[in-house]
Design a protein around this motif. Structure first.
Motif, PDB file in Angstrom:
ATOM      1  N   LYS A 111      26.973   6.966   4.499  1.00  0.00           N
ATOM      2  CA  LYS A 111      26.469   8.314   4.196  1.00  0.00           C
ATOM      3  C   LYS A 111      25.926   8.705   2.795  1.00  0.00           C
ATOM      4  O   LYS A 111      26.771   8.482   1.892  1.00  0.00           O
ATOM      5  CB  LYS A 111      26.971   9.641   4.779  1.00  0.00           C
ATOM      6  CG  LYS A 111      26.448  10.788   5.147  1.00  0.00           C
ATOM      7  CD  LYS A 111      27.088  11.867   5.430  1.00  0.00           C
ATOM      8  CE  LYS A 111      27.456  11.245   7.123  1.00  0.00           C
ATOM      9  NZ  LYS A 111      28.162  12.463   7.790  1.00  0.00           N
ATOM     10  N   GLY A 112      24.624   8.893   2.519  1.00  0.00           N
ATOM     11  CA  GLY A 112      24.341   9.189   1.099  1.00  0.00           C
ATOM     12  C   GLY A 112      24.030   7.994   0.407  1.00  0.00           C
ATOM     13  O   GLY A 112      23.506   8.031  -0.943  1.00  0.00           O
ATOM     14  N   VAL A 113      24.052   6.687   0.860  1.00  0.00           N
ATOM     15  CA  VAL A 113      23.673   5.437   0.165  1.00  0.00           C
ATOM     16  C   VAL A 113      22.452   4.960   0.440  1.00  0.00           C
ATOM     17  O   VAL A 113      21.933   5.214   1.687  1.00  0.00           O
ATOM     18  CB  VAL A 113      24.711   4.141   0.682  1.00  0.00           C
ATOM     19  CG1 VAL A 113      24.619   3.176  -0.010  1.00  0.00           C
ATOM     20  CG2 VAL A 113      26.011   4.648   0.515  1.00  0.00           C
ATOM     21  N   ARG A 114      21.770   5.007  -0.458  1.00  0.00           N
ATOM     22  CA  ARG A 114      20.261   4.594  -0.326  1.00  0.00           C
ATOM     23  C   ARG A 114      20.149   3.021  -0.050  1.00  0.00           C
ATOM     24  O   ARG A 114      20.366   2.342  -0.789  1.00  0.00           O
ATOM     25  CB  ARG A 114      19.422   4.925  -1.781  1.00  0.00           C
ATOM     26  CG  ARG A 114      17.745   4.929  -1.562  1.00  0.00           C
ATOM     27  CD  ARG A 114      17.328   5.341  -2.784  1.00  0.00           C
ATOM     28  NE  ARG A 114      15.906   5.409  -2.442  1.00  0.00           N
ATOM     29  CZ  ARG A 114      14.903   5.560  -3.345  1.00  0.00           C
ATOM     30  NH1 ARG A 114      15.433   5.884  -4.784  1.00  0.00           N
ATOM     31  NH2 ARG A 114      13.785   5.811  -3.041  1.00  0.00           N
ATOM     32  N   PRO A 115      19.514   2.828   1.015  1.00  0.00           N
ATOM     33  CA  PRO A 115      19.008   1.368   1.364  1.00  0.00           C
ATOM     34  C   PRO A 115      17.994   0.563   0.385  1.00  0.00           C
ATOM     35  O   PRO A 115      17.424   0.819  -0.050  1.00  0.00           O
ATOM     36  CB  PRO A 115      18.380   1.273   2.500  1.00  0.00           C
ATOM     37  CG  PRO A 115      18.269   2.689   3.196  1.00  0.00           C
ATOM     38  CD  PRO A 115      18.714   3.770   1.976  1.00  0.00           C
ATOM     39  N   GLU A 116      18.693  -0.737  -0.006  1.00  0.00           N
ATOM     40  CA  GLU A 116      18.098  -1.494  -1.011  1.00  0.00           C
ATOM     41  C   GLU A 116      16.884  -2.160  -0.160  1.00  0.00           C
ATOM     42  O   GLU A 116      16.888  -2.108   1.148  1.00  0.00           O
ATOM     43  CB  GLU A 116      18.927  -2.562  -1.510  1.00  0.00           C
ATOM     44  CG  GLU A 116      20.033  -2.002  -2.350  1.00  0.00           C
ATOM     45  CD  GLU A 116      20.951  -2.939  -2.635  1.00  0.00           C
ATOM     46  OE1 GLU A 116      21.050  -3.967  -2.400  1.00  0.00           O
ATOM     47  OE2 GLU A 116      21.913  -2.381  -3.504  1.00  0.00           O
ATOM     48  N   ARG A 133      18.539   4.133   9.361  1.00  0.00           N
ATOM     49  CA  ARG A 133      18.247   3.183   8.207  1.00  0.00           C
ATOM     50  C   ARG A 133      18.579   1.679   8.420  1.00  0.00           C
ATOM     51  O   ARG A 133      19.624   1.436   8.981  1.00  0.00           O
ATOM     52  CB  ARG A 133      19.110   3.902   7.145  1.00  0.00           C
ATOM     53  CG  ARG A 133      18.620   5.242   6.663  1.00  0.00           C
ATOM     54  CD  ARG A 133      19.455   5.521   5.512  1.00  0.00           C
ATOM     55  NE  ARG A 133      18.787   6.883   5.173  1.00  0.00           N
ATOM     56  CZ  ARG A 133      19.027   7.600   3.752  1.00  0.00           C
ATOM     57  NH1 ARG A 133      19.707   6.925   3.024  1.00  0.00           N
ATOM     58  NH2 ARG A 133      18.677   8.667   3.746  1.00  0.00           N
ATOM     59  N   TYR A 172      19.943  -1.367   6.464  1.00  0.00           N
ATOM     60  CA  TYR A 172      20.699  -1.690   5.200  1.00  0.00           C
ATOM     61  C   TYR A 172      20.681  -3.239   5.256  1.00  0.00           C
ATOM     62  O   TYR A 172      21.163  -3.791   6.225  1.00  0.00           O
ATOM     63  CB  TYR A 172      22.067  -1.321   5.161  1.00  0.00           C
ATOM     64  CG  TYR A 172      21.969   0.214   4.853  1.00  0.00           C
ATOM     65  CD1 TYR A 172      21.998   1.016   3.842  1.00  0.00           C
ATOM     66  CD2 TYR A 172      22.055   1.232   6.249  1.00  0.00           C
ATOM     67  CE1 TYR A 172      22.081   2.284   3.538  1.00  0.00           C
ATOM     68  CE2 TYR A 172      22.345   2.584   6.010  1.00  0.00           C
ATOM     69  CZ  TYR A 172      22.171   3.063   4.659  1.00  0.00           C
ATOM     70  OH  TYR A 172      22.409   4.418   4.629  1.00  0.00           O
TER      71      TYR A 172
END
Length: 108
Positions: free
Chosen positions: A22-27, A39, A41
């Motif tokens: 949660k809160g981690v932006r996908p690369e 999302r 990932y």
């Protein structure tokens, strides 16, 4: 659930993985993908966040196996799976920035 990643045992749960991501932006995705929520990932990014280890310490297969056991959907990124294989002459032409050379019978 007990999962082994990089020869270390981890007690992972699906809700724990979701909370960690949660809160981690996908690369940008270039290979295998783990779908968490809506999302996509990269598998190595998920492994790094969940295990807090360097990405070089584990393989993509270990992460995919663990995430599949937990019930996440794992896929191969379509762009990585359908990339056409170029021959050595096409790669050299692309590297040099020249248009590809086509030789016909009789040319030397």
């Amino acid at each position: 659930m007990r999962c082994v990643i990089a020869r270390f045992p981890f007690e992972l749960t699906k809700s724990g993985v979701v909370e960690s991501m949660k809160g981690v932006r996908p690369e940008p995705v270039t290979g295998e993908v783990v779908i968490i929520g809506r999302r996509h990932y990269p598998a190595k990014q998920v492994g790094e966040v969940v295990t807090r280890q360097d990405r070089r310490d584990f393989s993509t297969g270990e992460v995919l196996r663990a995430m599949t056991q937990l019930g996440f959907t794992c896929r191969t990124h379509p762009a990585a799976a359908t990339a056409p294989m170029a021959g050595p002459y096409q790669r050299a032409s692309a590297t040099l920035g020249a248009p590809p050379v086509r030789l016909t019978y009789g040319q030397v």
